[in-house]
Write an enzyme that holds these catalytic residues in place. Structure first.
Site, PDB file in Angstrom:
ATOM      1  N   ASP A 167      -8.657   4.385   6.334  1.00 61.45           N
ATOM      2  CA  ASP A 167      -6.851   4.633   5.798  1.00 61.45           C
ATOM      3  C   ASP A 167      -6.365   6.306   5.961  1.00 61.45           C
ATOM      4  OD1 ASP A 167      -5.061   4.569   3.544  1.00 61.45           O
ATOM      5  OD2 ASP A 167      -5.814   5.616   1.712  1.00 61.45           O
ATOM      6  N   ASP A 201       0.373  -1.452  -0.204  1.00 63.07           N
ATOM      7  CA  ASP A 201       0.063   0.030   0.371  1.00 63.07           C
ATOM      8  C   ASP A 201       0.850   1.112  -0.181  1.00 63.07           C
ATOM      9  OD1 ASP A 201      -2.920   1.152   0.719  1.00 63.07           O
ATOM     10  OD2 ASP A 201      -1.681   2.577   1.917  1.00 63.07           O
TER      11      ASP A 201
END
Lengths: 312, 425
Positions: B302, B150
């Protein structure tokens, strides 16, 4: 002559100005242009004022034009470019402008490769900020000088057909022109290869075409934008040769425009890419007149921002 | 200390009931009406909702390497303050979590901190470079629950194929940040009329969608993928279609994608800059519908802390990312429950059962024998976001001043109250 006023403390763009504000700047510029015809070219209007020109991007004419305007108003300027500054030593933009303000300067003229930087600076200083071009966003004094030139040539803008041709996507000149021209009632058509047309530009009140003939048809003004050679590397078009063939402004294509069409270009020109030499040097080009008018328009902007009654 | 929650509205993915919960030694030992537990500490949960602990399967806690932005301690404290009982940390720290030593470091340190549970994700490739596979099995042996690069896409489809094949026997998800870097180019916000008006370089929706489409086709043959931070209508459609085709794909979105649109960027607001960027109202609607019909399985924040200096710069130069741990519950309750009419069961699934299932960790249901991780929410408490009250070290949020209804009032992890609101909250 009472030329009206502008509300904002800064000139960040034409997006946020009203038609009346734009017209008042143009009226003030008319007054200043008369100064050009005098033998003594200096006005003591902004005596003792000092501007800083903060250029994070190369520029010849805009920077020189501001310098000229500053001198003609009797003011002084400090030039500041990234190559000689502490920016290379890691100083942030906000620290840089705060330091400059502490020197006692009266206004900041800024050019930056990123959109929104003049607005960011304006949030952190008390002195007026003048946008000399930010990223793809705006180049308000360029559009003002374009409008000034148009009015000088044809008397008015309302209802005139203005074709803006070239790299609209990366053009701050196009955006500032669109904001101002649509407010003044022009019929604006933008044209370029679809890869250089930004999404949603039609919602800014303009017509979009990728047929250059259609853009030029019956145009009163053709504003030819610079096509940067670097864009070829980004595959926005395959070659400057093909660009010229498809979108270059040639005498042949111009036959479709009004007989007294005016050709404009913000410079610097790429002859044989976006414009042919015959057109660039042809009878209806006002490209050098635009440069002269740039000084008058910038004088008007500086004068009006500095003489504005501030709330500080 | 044993805990006795009374008069609670107990919310499970499968239904609600009113009653008591008894917690003993880190486990739920009784659920029902009028439980007798004389030696337990009683908490009256009248008017409150008791959910299985919320699991935030996508956070950035910045340790090691960027402790000025967040540490495990501040991040895991922020989690429980926000009603989150467990987080899955992304491995893009400095250095990246790409070997078992680093995974062990995170797990041991989180254990000492003793706030929210930490489930670390290890990297798919060494140094997140997208070239050579990390020692994923060694990492899962010491506790990594998932793998992800990520922050970066796995752009080379051969690398993705091999990673999926290699990890397949262990049934651990690969969490994919889907982004075609060439299409995204140097963009700073969604490419749209708004970017045209602001004169900012755009990140077109296709940069996310093309990458998702490609990854789905690889997953069809070689394994299971989880798509991180879905932000566009086109992505929702691709995932919906993939699920119809029986492909092993799951997905998450973040609260900001169902709450805000790109208009938050106007004024060059760097607090609204994240990647993927805030999109259009059409996209926001599609995200909500994707959550409603189960196309998007989970909500994750996130959470991406950045220091003031990272955001107090030119828009193009500002770092991507916003903090999310301490606003997630309110945004979920305000937008999805109060405005969009989501059921509480759906929320229990999106925030607890689905992430637990995807990551293969405990939780997701309040029942006898389950681990005692619980999120207690007052659904009608109205409050306004004030970043200076965050426990997170960073304050980079676009929600300053945002008012909504719904607040975490107690967070229980492993049978212990890790955070409890005082003064009636």
């Amino acid at each position: 002559m009472n030329t009206g006023n502008i509300q904002s403390q800064h000139l960040l763009g034409l997006k946020s100005l009203t038609r009346e504000e734009i017209e008042s700047i143009l009226a003030q510029a008319t007054v200043f242009k008369e100064v050009f015809n005098r033998s003594v070219k200096k006005l003591p209007t902004l005596n003792n004022k000092v501007f800083v020109s903060l250029f994070y991007e190369n520029s010849t004419r805009t920077r020189a034009s501001f310098d000229m305007a500053i001198r003609m108003l009797g003011a002084g300027s400090i030039n500041f470019s990234v190559q000689t500054s502490s920016v290379n030593k890691g100083e942030t933009l906000i620290d840089t402008v705060r330091n400059l303000e502490s020197l006692g300067i009266d206004g900041i003229i800024v050019r930056h490769p990123m959109g929104g930087v003049p607005a960011l600076i304006a949030d952190h200083v008390k002195v007026p900020v003048i946008n000399a071009g930010d990223g793809f966003n705006e180049h308000p004094t360029q559009a003002l000088l374009d409008l000034f030139t148009m009015i000088e040539e044809k008397g008015y803008i309302e209802g005139k057909k203005v074709a803006i041709i070239g790299d609209i996507l990366h053009s701050r000149v196009a955006r500032s022109n669109i904001w101002a021209l649509t407010k003044l009632g022009a019929n604006v058509i933008v044209c370029g290869p679809p890869s250089l047309i930004p999404i949603g530009v039609e919602n800014m009140g303009v017509t979009v075409t990728n047929k250059v003939e259609e853009a030029i048809e019956d145009a009163d003004f053709v504003n030819v934008l610079r096509v940067q050679f670097e864009r070829q590397k980004g595959n926005f078009f395959p070659s400057t040769r093909e660009y010229y063939r498809e979108y270059g402004i040639t005498p042949q294509r111009l036959k479709r425009a009004k007989d007294d069409v005016i050709i404009m270009h913000p410079g610097p020109m790429n002859r044989g890419v976006e414009i042919s030499t015959e057109v660039a040097d042809g009878p209806y080009n006002v490209i050098l007149e635009q440069v002269t008018n740039g000084v008058a328009v910038r004088m008007a902007v500086l004068y009006m921002l500095m003489s504005r009654k501030t709330t500080i | 200390m044993n805990l006795h929650l009374i008069n609670a509205t107990i919310v499970n993915p499968t239904g609600q009931q009113t009653g008591d919960i008894l917690i003993q030694e880190g486990k739920i030992t009784q659920v029902g009406k009028h439980i007798a537990a004389p030696d337990a500490e009683v908490h009256d949960c009248h008017n409150a909702l008791v959910f299985p602990g919320f699991i935030d399967m996508h956070v950035h806690l910045r340790e090691p390497g960027e402790e000025e932005k967040e540490t495990l301690s501040t991040g895991l404290s922020a989690a429980v303050h926000g009603g989150i009982t467990a987080v899955c940390s992304m491995p893009n720290t400095k250095p990246a979590i790409d070997n078992e030593v680093f995974v062990k470091f995170l797990i041991d340190k989180a254990w000492e901190i003793n706030k929210a549970r930490l489930y670390p994700a290890g990297s798919i490739t060494k140094g997140l470079k997208g070239e050579e596979l990390s020692e994923m099995v060694s990492m899962l042996r010491v506790g990594a629950v998932a793998f992800s690069d990520d922050g970066f896409p796995v752009e080379n489809m051969q690398v993705l194929r091999r990673a999926l094949q290699y990890i397949q026997p262990f049934n651990k998800p690969l969490i994919l940040h889907c982004e075609d870097k060439a299409l995204a180019s140097d963009g700073a916000m969604n490419e749209s009329e708004t970017s045209t008006v602001l004169g900012l370089p755009g990140i077109h929706a296709v940069s996310e969608e093309a990458s998702i489409a490609q990854s789905i086709e690889v997953a069809k043959y070689f394994g299971r993928i989880h798509i991180a931070h879905v932000s566009t209508a086109g992505s929702v459609e691709l995932i919906r279609f993939a699920k119809q085709r029986g492909i092993a794909v799951t997905a998450e979105t973040a609260p900001h994608y169902f709450t805000l649109t790109e208009s938050s960027v106007e004024g060059y607001n760097t607090s609204a800059k994240m990647n993927p960027p805030l999109r259009s109202e059409i996209d926001r609607r599609a995200i909500i519908e994707g959550l409603r019909d189960g196309t998007i399985d989970a909500i994750a924040t996130d959470h991406a802390p950045h220091a003031v200096d990272d955001k107090h710069v030119e828009f193009n130069n500002a770092k991507f990312g916003i903090v999310g741990l301490e606003t997630a519950v309110m945004l979920t309750m305000e937008i999805l429950v109060h405005r969009e009419g989501f059921s509480l069961e759906q929320i229990a699934k999106l925030w607890s059962a689905a992430p637990a299932h995807i990551l293969g960790v405990s939780g997701g249901e309040l029942k006898v024998g389950a681990i005692a991780d619980l999120t207690v929410i007052d659904p009608s408490y109205t409050w306004t976001v004030e970043p200076n009250r965050f426990f997170s070290k960073s304050k980079n949020t676009p929600f300053t001043g945002f008012q909504g209804k719904g607040a975490a009032i107690m967070t229980i992890v492993n049978g212990q109250i890790k955070w409890e609101a005082k003064n009636g909250r």
